[in-house]
Design a protein around this motif. Sequence first.
Motif, mmCIF file in Angstrom:
data_model
loop_
_atom_site.group_PDB
_atom_site.id
_atom_site.type_symbol
_atom_site.label_atom_id
_atom_site.label_comp_id
_atom_site.label_asym_id
_atom_site.label_seq_id
_atom_site.Cartn_x
_atom_site.Cartn_y
_atom_site.Cartn_z
ATOM 1 N N ASP A 81 0.907 -1.507 -0.160
ATOM 2 C CA ASP A 81 -0.063 0.273 0.015
ATOM 3 C C ASP A 81 0.917 1.165 0.153
ATOM 4 O OD1 ASP A 81 -1.962 -1.819 0.072
ATOM 5 O OD2 ASP A 81 -2.350 -1.421 2.466
ATOM 6 N N ALA A 82 0.035 2.486 -0.466
ATOM 7 C CA ALA A 82 0.732 3.393 -0.526
ATOM 8 C C ALA A 82 1.900 4.013 0.455
ATOM 9 C CB ALA A 82 0.616 4.265 -1.620
ATOM 10 N N GLU A 83 0.985 4.566 1.601
ATOM 11 C CA GLU A 83 1.485 5.141 2.787
ATOM 12 C C GLU A 83 2.203 4.240 3.687
ATOM 13 O OE1 GLU A 83 -1.821 2.265 3.650
ATOM 14 O OE2 GLU A 83 -2.018 3.696 2.061
ATOM 15 N N ASN A 84 2.729 2.798 3.073
ATOM 16 C CA ASN A 84 3.585 1.702 3.545
ATOM 17 C C ASN A 84 4.713 1.281 2.688
ATOM 18 O OD1 ASN A 84 2.446 0.640 6.041
ATOM 19 N ND2 ASN A 84 1.145 -0.114 5.023
ATOM 20 N N LYS A 85 4.778 2.219 1.951
ATOM 21 C CA LYS A 85 5.852 1.982 0.775
ATOM 22 C C LYS A 85 6.960 2.747 1.562
ATOM 23 C CE LYS A 85 3.486 1.474 -3.802
ATOM 24 N NZ LYS A 85 4.850 0.458 -4.353
ATOM 25 N N LEU A 86 8.534 2.445 1.677
ATOM 26 C CA LEU A 86 9.121 2.671 1.917
ATOM 27 C C LEU A 86 9.932 3.664 0.478
ATOM 28 C CD1 LEU A 86 10.998 2.123 4.331
ATOM 29 C CD2 LEU A 86 12.315 1.211 3.387
ATOM 30 N N ILE A 87 10.332 5.430 1.143
ATOM 31 C CA ILE A 87 10.715 5.621 0.013
ATOM 32 C C ILE A 87 12.261 5.647 -0.288
ATOM 33 C CG2 ILE A 87 10.521 8.498 -0.089
ATOM 34 C CD1 ILE A 87 8.602 7.029 -1.187
ATOM 35 N N HIS A 88 12.936 5.741 -0.873
ATOM 36 C CA HIS A 88 14.733 5.944 -0.570
ATOM 37 C C HIS A 88 15.140 6.893 -1.345
ATOM 38 C CE1 HIS A 88 13.942 1.140 0.048
ATOM 39 N NE2 HIS A 88 13.155 1.050 -0.476
ATOM 40 N N ALA A 107 9.803 5.631 -4.181
ATOM 41 C CA ALA A 107 10.132 4.268 -4.166
ATOM 42 C C ALA A 107 10.996 3.200 -5.146
ATOM 43 C CB ALA A 107 8.559 3.616 -3.617
ATOM 44 N N GLU A 108 10.829 3.174 -6.185
ATOM 45 C CA GLU A 108 11.374 2.137 -6.924
ATOM 46 C C GLU A 108 11.849 2.720 -8.849
ATOM 47 O OE1 GLU A 108 7.586 -0.828 -6.936
ATOM 48 O OE2 GLU A 108 7.636 0.158 -8.631
ATOM 49 N N VAL A 109 13.005 1.918 -9.577
ATOM 50 C CA VAL A 109 14.295 2.604 -10.073
ATOM 51 C C VAL A 109 13.697 1.665 -11.067
ATOM 52 C CG1 VAL A 109 16.029 2.791 -8.811
ATOM 53 C CG2 VAL A 109 15.164 4.815 -10.930
ATOM 54 N N GLU A 110 14.079 2.139 -12.208
ATOM 55 C CA GLU A 110 14.704 1.163 -13.533
ATOM 56 C C GLU A 110 15.683 2.174 -13.650
ATOM 57 O OE1 GLU A 110 13.276 1.679 -17.735
ATOM 58 O OE2 GLU A 110 12.576 -0.205 -17.180
ATOM 59 N N TYR A 125 21.601 13.612 2.244
ATOM 60 C CA TYR A 125 20.922 13.344 3.286
ATOM 61 C C TYR A 125 19.492 12.417 4.762
ATOM 62 C CZ TYR A 125 25.129 16.730 3.972
ATOM 63 O OH TYR A 125 26.109 16.900 3.542
ATOM 64 N N PHE A 126 19.095 11.923 3.131
ATOM 65 C CA PHE A 126 17.823 11.610 3.352
ATOM 66 C C PHE A 126 18.135 10.347 3.403
ATOM 67 C CE2 PHE A 126 14.199 8.823 2.084
ATOM 68 C CZ PHE A 126 13.091 9.771 2.442
ATOM 69 N N THR A 127 17.515 8.970 4.640
ATOM 70 C CA THR A 127 17.196 7.681 5.137
ATOM 71 C C THR A 127 16.174 7.107 4.428
ATOM 72 O OG1 THR A 127 16.688 8.494 7.308
ATOM 73 C CG2 THR A 127 19.439 8.831 6.723
ATOM 74 N N ALA A 128 16.074 6.227 3.867
ATOM 75 C CA ALA A 128 15.049 5.338 3.956
ATOM 76 C C ALA A 128 13.645 5.666 4.834
ATOM 77 C CB ALA A 128 14.947 3.806 3.310
ATOM 78 N N THR A 129 12.548 5.971 4.147
ATOM 79 C CA THR A 129 11.697 6.443 5.596
ATOM 80 C C THR A 129 10.177 6.036 4.599
ATOM 81 O OG1 THR A 129 12.516 8.242 6.192
ATOM 82 C CG2 THR A 129 10.623 8.136 6.311
ATOM 83 N N LYS A 130 9.302 5.725 5.595
ATOM 84 C CA LYS A 130 7.790 5.423 5.542
ATOM 85 C C LYS A 130 6.949 6.053 4.584
ATOM 86 C CE LYS A 130 5.825 1.678 8.118
ATOM 87 N NZ LYS A 130 4.836 1.352 8.560
ATOM 88 N N PHE A 131 6.517 5.765 3.650
ATOM 89 C CA PHE A 131 5.605 7.255 2.742
ATOM 90 C C PHE A 131 4.716 7.818 3.541
ATOM 91 C CE2 PHE A 131 2.149 9.025 1.117
ATOM 92 C CZ PHE A 131 2.666 10.300 0.145
ATOM 93 N N SER A 132 4.221 7.436 4.882
ATOM 94 C CA SER A 132 3.479 7.699 5.742
ATOM 95 C C SER A 132 4.014 8.535 7.139
ATOM 96 C CB SER A 132 2.499 6.218 6.679
ATOM 97 O OG SER A 132 3.361 6.136 7.341
#
Length: 129
Positions: free
Chosen positions: A48-55, A68-71, A117-124
């Motif tokens: 679900d969008a709110e649980n996606k990890l933003i990298h 969240a994803e990359v090619e 300086y961004f670290t992976a964070t859940k979208f919500s």
Amino acid sequence: MNDNAEISNNDSNAANYEHLPQICKELRGHEFYPQIAIPALYETEDIDAENKLIHAKYFHPAGTWLVAEVEVKTGLCFGYAKLASNPGGAEWGYFSLPELEQIATHGGYVVVERDCYFTATKFSEMGME
């Protein structure tokens, strides 16, 4: 820029983006492409969008883009975009890192930057909704 922050965000599985353009690298002063491993396109489609990890997070006065994803081959990303011109129209979708990399406004002096300086964070937890 603190080189240690860049190093601490490195990942041994990080993708190689050397084949993609970096037109504004000198002005930006850092690598535009994320130096970490990020899920491939469609790899997190069952989350679900709110649980996606933003990298990775990119920003510019014109907007904010969250990856969240990359090619890796093309730099096409799936993530969340919030544009300053239409903040109520923020949405999940696809965007191109090579296209963002080439944006230069205000006489070419303002470019899209990657938050080093961004670290992976859940979208919500990002307060972007």
